[in-house]
Scaffold this motif. Sequence first.
Motif, short mmCIF file in Angstrom:
data_model
loop_
_atom_site.label_atom_id
_atom_site.label_comp_id
_atom_site.label_asym_id
_atom_site.label_seq_id
_atom_site.Cartn_x
_atom_site.Cartn_y
_atom_site.Cartn_z
N PRO A 187 0.94 -0.74 0.02
CA PRO A 187 -0.33 0.15 -0.06
C PRO A 187 0.85 0.84 0.08
O PRO A 187 0.33 2.17 -0.75
N LEU A 188 1.97 1.10 0.81
CA LEU A 188 3.02 2.56 0.83
C LEU A 188 3.68 2.61 -0.79
O LEU A 188 3.50 3.42 -0.97
N MET A 189 4.28 1.73 -1.23
CA MET A 189 4.22 1.85 -2.16
C MET A 189 3.43 2.10 -3.62
O MET A 189 3.60 2.75 -4.71
N LYS A 190 2.19 1.68 -3.85
CA LYS A 190 1.38 2.78 -3.82
C LYS A 190 0.71 3.88 -3.87
O LYS A 190 0.27 4.29 -4.99
N LEU A 191 1.12 4.34 -2.29
CA LEU A 191 0.83 5.48 -2.81
C LEU A 191 2.19 6.23 -2.93
O LEU A 191 1.97 7.31 -3.59
N LEU A 192 3.40 6.05 -3.14
CA LEU A 192 4.79 6.87 -4.13
C LEU A 192 4.05 6.48 -5.65
O LEU A 192 4.16 7.53 -6.13
N GLU A 193 3.10 5.55 -5.81
CA GLU A 193 3.06 5.28 -7.40
C GLU A 193 2.15 6.47 -7.68
O GLU A 193 2.66 7.08 -9.04
N ILE A 194 1.01 6.87 -6.88
CA ILE A 194 0.01 8.06 -7.16
C ILE A 194 0.72 9.38 -7.11
O ILE A 194 0.71 9.70 -7.78
N SER A 195 1.40 9.56 -5.81
CA SER A 195 2.62 10.79 -6.03
C SER A 195 3.09 10.96 -7.21
O SER A 195 3.52 11.80 -7.26
N GLY A 196 3.61 9.60 -8.17
CA GLY A 196 4.71 9.66 -9.08
C GLY A 196 3.40 9.91 -10.45
O GLY A 196 4.31 10.26 -11.88
N HIS A 197 2.11 9.67 -10.64
CA HIS A 197 1.47 9.99 -11.46
C HIS A 197 1.30 11.31 -12.38
O HIS A 197 1.56 12.08 -12.20
N GLY A 198 0.94 10.54 -13.51
CA GLY A 198 0.53 11.94 -14.83
C GLY A 198 -0.31 12.58 -14.58
O GLY A 198 -0.24 13.81 -14.25
N ILE A 199 -1.74 11.54 -14.13
CA ILE A 199 -2.54 12.85 -13.75
C ILE A 199 -2.32 14.14 -12.67
O ILE A 199 -2.95 15.21 -12.50
N PRO A 200 -2.36 13.42 -10.97
CA PRO A 200 -2.13 14.83 -10.41
C PRO A 200 -1.45 15.47 -10.47
O PRO A 200 -1.98 16.38 -9.96
N TRP A 201 -0.26 15.13 -11.41
CA TRP A 201 0.67 16.21 -11.75
C TRP A 201 -0.19 16.98 -12.57
O TRP A 201 0.21 18.73 -12.51
N LEU A 202 -1.12 16.60 -13.58
CA LEU A 202 -1.27 17.72 -14.72
C LEU A 202 -2.48 18.37 -13.84
O LEU A 202 -2.70 19.31 -14.61
N LEU A 203 -3.58 17.78 -12.94
CA LEU A 203 -4.15 18.21 -13.11
C LEU A 203 -3.66 19.57 -11.42
O LEU A 203 -4.76 20.65 -11.60
#
Length: 294
Positions: A131-147
Motif C-alpha cells: 500500500p505504501l508503494m502504491k501511494l508513492l506510485e500515485i505521487s508520481g502519476h501523471g494525472i495528479p501532476w497535470l491536474l
Amino acid sequence: MPSPRRNTEGRPLSASASSSSSSPGSPAHGGGGAGRFEFQSLLSSRAPGVDSTCARLRASESPVYRRGSFPLAGTGPSQAPPPALPEDDRMDLNPSFLGIALRSLLAIDLWLSKKLGVCAGENSSWGSMRPLMKLLEISGHGIPWLLGTLYGLFRSDSWAGREVLMNLLFALLLDLLLVTVIKALVRRRRPAHNQMDMFVTLSVDKYSFPSGHASRAALMSRFILNHLVLAIPLRVLTVLWAFIVGLSRVMLGRHNVTDVAFGFFLGYMQYSIVDYCWLSPHNAPALFVLWNQQ
Ligand SMILES: CC(C)=CCC/C(C)=C/CC/C(C)=C/COP(=O)(O)O
C-alpha cells in the motif's frame, strides 16, 4: 557456397555425425582456448530453444571457419593440423563484444530486478509494504501532476507564477509524449512478476521501458529545485522522493532496474530541454494571451 562439413579423412559428414563429432574443447565446439569456451557457452545461452548443434553451426559460420583455419572446413587428409589461433582470430570468433556486454547487463538487470521486487504481490516477502508503494506510485502519476498544474495555472494571479506553471505544463506534456513514443518503439514487456493493477494507464503502459514514473520524478524534482526557493531539508526531501519513487517501481515489480535508470536519465534531460525552450510572454505570447485579455 559453403562446402559440406567433412571428417578428418576428408569425407562428408552426415548431420548427426557432424553434430557428435566434436567434443568440448575441440575447435568446432568452440574449445581450444578460454576465449572460445566462453563464446560457446554464450552462444548456447542466447535463446532457450537454441541447441548446441546450432551453436556449433554458428561457430562454423565465423570468419575463422570460412578462412579454413579449422580442420573440418573442407581441407584434405594430407594437411597438417593448423597452428594455434592467433589473438585476432580469437577476437573474430567473438561476434560482438558489445552484444555480449549488453546481454550480460540485461541478465544482471533481470536478476537484480527480480531480487528487488519484494512488494510485487501481497504474498511477497515485503507484501505488507505494497500500500505504501502504491501511494508513492500515485505521487508520481501523471494525472495528479497535470491536474495540479492546471489548477495552479488558472488560480495564479502573478505573471511569474503563470510563466513557471506554463512551463511545468509543457514539461509534463513533453514527458508524456517522449515516454509514450519510446515505450511504443522499444516495446519491452513489464516483468513477469508484475501485477497489472495500476491506477489509470495508457495503452503503451503495458510496456516498461522507460519508467514514466522515474522520468517524471526526475523531471519534477529538477524543476522544483530550480524554480522554488526551498530550505535545504526540503531540497533533500525532493531528491529523496524522486529516488524512492524510482525504487518503488522495481519493488512493486512494475519495472526492471534499467527501465528506472533510463527513466531518471530521460527526466533529467527533459528538464534541460524545457529550460532551453523556456516559454515566456516574449517568445510565446500566444500562450499567455488568455491572461492578457483579462
Ligand atoms: C493528457 C493525458 C493523455 C494524460 C494521461 C495521464 C496518464 C494516464 C499518464 C500515465 C501515467 C502512467 C501510468 C505511467 C506509467 O508509468 P510507469 O512508471 O509504469 O512507466
